[in-house]
Design a protein around this motif. Sequence first.
Motif, PDB file in Angstrom:
ATOM      1  N   LYS A   1     -11.256 -80.664 -36.511  1.00  0.00           N
ATOM      2  CA  LYS A   1     -10.532 -81.930 -36.403  1.00  0.00           C
ATOM      3  C   LYS A   1     -10.663 -82.519 -34.999  1.00  0.00           C
ATOM      4  CE  LYS A   1      -7.356 -84.711 -38.402  1.00  0.00           C
ATOM      5  NZ  LYS A   1      -7.505 -85.351 -39.710  1.00  0.00           N
ATOM      6  N   ARG A   2     -10.622 -81.667 -33.979  1.00  0.00           N
ATOM      7  CA  ARG A   2     -10.729 -82.122 -32.596  1.00  0.00           C
ATOM      8  C   ARG A   2     -12.189 -82.291 -32.136  1.00  0.00           C
ATOM      9  NH1 ARG A   2      -6.019 -81.908 -29.469  1.00  0.00           N
ATOM     10  NH2 ARG A   2      -4.277 -82.199 -30.909  1.00  0.00           N
ATOM     11  N   ARG A   3     -13.107 -81.964 -33.034  1.00  0.00           N
ATOM     12  CA  ARG A   3     -14.534 -82.037 -32.705  1.00  0.00           C
ATOM     13  C   ARG A   3     -14.900 -81.103 -31.552  1.00  0.00           C
ATOM     14  NH1 ARG A   3     -15.869 -88.567 -33.426  1.00  0.00           N
ATOM     15  NH2 ARG A   3     -15.086 -88.707 -35.583  1.00  0.00           N
ATOM     16  N   TRP A   4     -14.243 -79.980 -31.517  1.00  0.00           N
ATOM     17  CA  TRP A   4     -14.596 -78.924 -30.571  1.00  0.00           C
ATOM     18  C   TRP A   4     -15.644 -78.048 -31.262  1.00  0.00           C
ATOM     19  CZ3 TRP A   4      -9.044 -77.086 -28.792  1.00  0.00           C
ATOM     20  CH2 TRP A   4      -8.467 -78.095 -28.003  1.00  0.00           C
ATOM     21  N   ASP A   5     -16.882 -78.369 -31.064  1.00  0.00           N
ATOM     22  CA  ASP A   5     -17.934 -77.656 -31.788  1.00  0.00           C
ATOM     23  C   ASP A   5     -18.827 -76.811 -30.881  1.00  0.00           C
ATOM     24  OD1 ASP A   5     -19.277 -79.697 -30.538  1.00  0.00           O
ATOM     25  OD2 ASP A   5     -19.888 -80.725 -32.371  1.00  0.00           O
ATOM     26  N   ASP A   6     -18.589 -76.845 -29.573  1.00  0.00           N
ATOM     27  CA  ASP A   6     -19.317 -75.967 -28.663  1.00  0.00           C
ATOM     28  C   ASP A   6     -18.381 -74.801 -28.332  1.00  0.00           C
ATOM     29  OD1 ASP A   6     -20.959 -74.749 -26.882  1.00  0.00           O
ATOM     30  OD2 ASP A   6     -21.105 -76.423 -25.475  1.00  0.00           O
ATOM     31  N   LEU A   7     -18.552 -73.705 -29.063  1.00  0.00           N
ATOM     32  CA  LEU A   7     -17.584 -72.617 -29.052  1.00  0.00           C
ATOM     33  C   LEU A   7     -18.193 -71.348 -28.463  1.00  0.00           C
ATOM     34  CD1 LEU A   7     -16.300 -73.147 -32.701  1.00  0.00           C
ATOM     35  CD2 LEU A   7     -15.329 -74.104 -30.609  1.00  0.00           C
ATOM     36  N   VAL A   8     -17.428 -70.662 -27.631  1.00  0.00           N
ATOM     37  CA  VAL A   8     -17.827 -69.354 -27.107  1.00  0.00           C
ATOM     38  C   VAL A   8     -16.678 -68.383 -27.339  1.00  0.00           C
ATOM     39  CG1 VAL A   8     -19.380 -70.360 -25.392  1.00  0.00           C
ATOM     40  CG2 VAL A   8     -16.992 -69.875 -24.768  1.00  0.00           C
ATOM     41  N   MET A   9     -16.977 -67.099 -27.320  1.00  0.00           N
ATOM     42  CA  MET A   9     -15.943 -66.126 -27.679  1.00  0.00           C
ATOM     43  C   MET A   9     -16.075 -64.848 -26.858  1.00  0.00           C
ATOM     44  SD  MET A   9     -14.668 -64.848 -31.447  1.00  0.00           S
ATOM     45  CE  MET A   9     -16.269 -64.374 -32.078  1.00  0.00           C
ATOM     46  N   ILE A  10     -14.911 -64.286 -26.485  1.00  0.00           N
ATOM     47  CA  ILE A  10     -14.830 -62.962 -25.886  1.00  0.00           C
ATOM     48  C   ILE A  10     -14.113 -62.058 -26.878  1.00  0.00           C
ATOM     49  CG2 ILE A  10     -13.941 -61.585 -23.972  1.00  0.00           C
ATOM     50  CD1 ILE A  10     -13.999 -64.063 -22.235  1.00  0.00           C
ATOM     51  N   THR A  11     -14.729 -60.922 -27.180  1.00  0.00           N
ATOM     52  CA  THR A  11     -14.186 -60.031 -28.200  1.00  0.00           C
ATOM     53  C   THR A  11     -13.762 -58.701 -27.594  1.00  0.00           C
ATOM     54  OG1 THR A  11     -16.321 -59.034 -28.740  1.00  0.00           O
ATOM     55  CG2 THR A  11     -15.739 -61.072 -29.878  1.00  0.00           C
ATOM     56  N   GLY A  12     -12.649 -58.178 -28.103  1.00  0.00           N
ATOM     57  CA  GLY A  12     -12.225 -56.841 -27.742  1.00  0.00           C
ATOM     58  C   GLY A  12     -12.946 -55.804 -28.585  1.00  0.00           C
ATOM     59  N   THR A  13     -12.677 -54.539 -28.302  1.00  0.00           N
ATOM     60  CA  THR A  13     -13.384 -53.452 -28.975  1.00  0.00           C
ATOM     61  C   THR A  13     -12.511 -52.653 -29.933  1.00  0.00           C
ATOM     62  OG1 THR A  13     -12.908 -51.972 -27.109  1.00  0.00           O
ATOM     63  CG2 THR A  13     -14.989 -53.196 -27.042  1.00  0.00           C
ATOM     64  N   HIS A  14     -11.214 -52.906 -29.952  1.00  0.00           N
ATOM     65  CA  HIS A  14     -10.334 -52.177 -30.853  1.00  0.00           C
ATOM     66  C   HIS A  14     -10.548 -52.641 -32.299  1.00  0.00           C
ATOM     67  CE1 HIS A  14      -8.370 -50.375 -27.461  1.00  0.00           C
ATOM     68  NE2 HIS A  14      -7.974 -51.544 -26.986  1.00  0.00           N
ATOM     69  N   PRO A  15     -10.235 -51.818 -33.280  1.00  0.00           N
ATOM     70  CA  PRO A  15     -10.477 -52.193 -34.679  1.00  0.00           C
ATOM     71  C   PRO A  15      -9.851 -53.528 -35.093  1.00  0.00           C
ATOM     72  CG  PRO A  15     -10.014 -49.850 -34.539  1.00  0.00           C
ATOM     73  CD  PRO A  15      -9.797 -50.411 -33.152  1.00  0.00           C
ATOM     74  N   ARG A  16      -8.639 -53.800 -34.639  1.00  0.00           N
ATOM     75  CA  ARG A  16      -8.003 -55.073 -34.996  1.00  0.00           C
ATOM     76  C   ARG A  16      -8.740 -56.244 -34.350  1.00  0.00           C
ATOM     77  NH1 ARG A  16      -2.184 -55.229 -33.316  1.00  0.00           N
ATOM     78  NH2 ARG A  16      -2.012 -56.985 -34.763  1.00  0.00           N
ATOM     79  N   ASP A  17      -9.272 -56.040 -33.150  1.00  0.00           N
ATOM     80  CA  ASP A  17     -10.058 -57.093 -32.495  1.00  0.00           C
ATOM     81  C   ASP A  17     -11.342 -57.363 -33.279  1.00  0.00           C
ATOM     82  OD1 ASP A  17      -8.113 -56.794 -30.536  1.00  0.00           O
ATOM     83  OD2 ASP A  17      -9.402 -55.592 -29.222  1.00  0.00           O
ATOM     84  N   VAL A  18     -11.995 -56.300 -33.690  1.00  0.00           N
ATOM     85  CA  VAL A  18     -13.245 -56.433 -34.456  1.00  0.00           C
ATOM     86  C   VAL A  18     -12.989 -57.145 -35.772  1.00  0.00           C
ATOM     87  CG1 VAL A  18     -15.079 -55.136 -35.618  1.00  0.00           C
ATOM     88  CG2 VAL A  18     -14.267 -54.399 -33.368  1.00  0.00           C
TER      89      VAL A  18
END
Length: 388
Positions: free
Chosen positions: A162-179
């Motif tokens: 909706k906000r046209r935020w289409d350039d997305l990056v992500m930082i991920t954790g390593t715990h099972p819930r993060d995955v």
Amino acid sequence: MGRTSFITTLCVALCATVTQAEVALNVGYLSVFEERPPTLSNLDPEPEDIGLAGALTGLSDNATTGKFLNHTYELTSTMLEDGDDPIAAAKEILSASPYLILDAPADVLLQIADLPEAASAIIFNTAAGETDLRDTACRANVLHALPSDAMRTDALAQFFFKRRWDDLVMITGTHPRDVRYTEAMRNSLAKFNLEIRAEKEWAFDADMRRAAAQEVPLFTQDFDDYDVLIIADEEQDFGRYILYNTWQARPVAGSEGLSALTWSPVIEQWGAAQLQSRFQKEHARDMTSQDYAAWAAMRTLGEAVTRTDSADVAVLRDYIMSNEFELAGFKGRPLTYRDWNGQLRQPIAIAHPRALVAQAPLEGFLHQTNELDTLGRDSPESNCEAFQ
């Protein structure tokens, strides 16, 4: 058996002139101990009565209506400690009542649901967000008062679109819930024709309470520019140190910053302030998402008893799963259960800790039958066969 085991009963006597037969509903509550990984900060300890407090508020709400109808409600709670046997505890509860509000990880939930003693029970999942529990691993005797991970990530994906935020990056954790959250987010973004341009895994073992200002800018520098940084940190380990420390001054969303939530203290519309106030008065703290799920489970049973004037498990189940059932959940829309997987339909709050920003489904995301089904696994996508 556990740290505490007690019975809370709310029974209200009627005037002698009332001749309607009493309907009594006994509900079990079981909290299973789950070892959680250590985190950098202990600023937000989990309340010892998380979930149970919500069920107790729901019990009180049921009693308010029940006193006029000669309906009484009883809640038997069992809180397990490390090493206690959840299967034995579940069997004991189910021997006394076919209604169980359950705070347990997914694997334990499935073991309990598959017990012979649970075959005709109604079990409410209030803690496990795994999408598989609503899909290939669904059980006909399990209803999900807690939204799935997919419902929460779909809500954020709608907001990004909706906000046209289409350039997305992500930082991920390593715990099972993060995955698990990371996978749900990827699926949600693909559902709304979005994708992650760049992704990095958080694997620092340094104390970010001291090093965030130095480490985080360097860690995020090679993302270059972007519209929003998504954080997959469901254990609340590192995400708080990402905000305001990134190389680029951009929004942060996901597990930290702008989040998709079942419930939040900042929800005040649609009569929610009254529920917040009641809960705060009874438990001297804010209501959490898990508290809300347990409250909704208890209120589901109360609403069904009120409408059917029955405590029979088959009668209540048929009504809960029918088109006639609606739960006023203080979210602006009536809440109902999906007949293909037992998930409680509900709006998802998009909020930061200080204010509600939006509520999903957002305007413009249409559905042929119910716009709430734009969140999570819809019927044509479902692989759940237990409800057929």
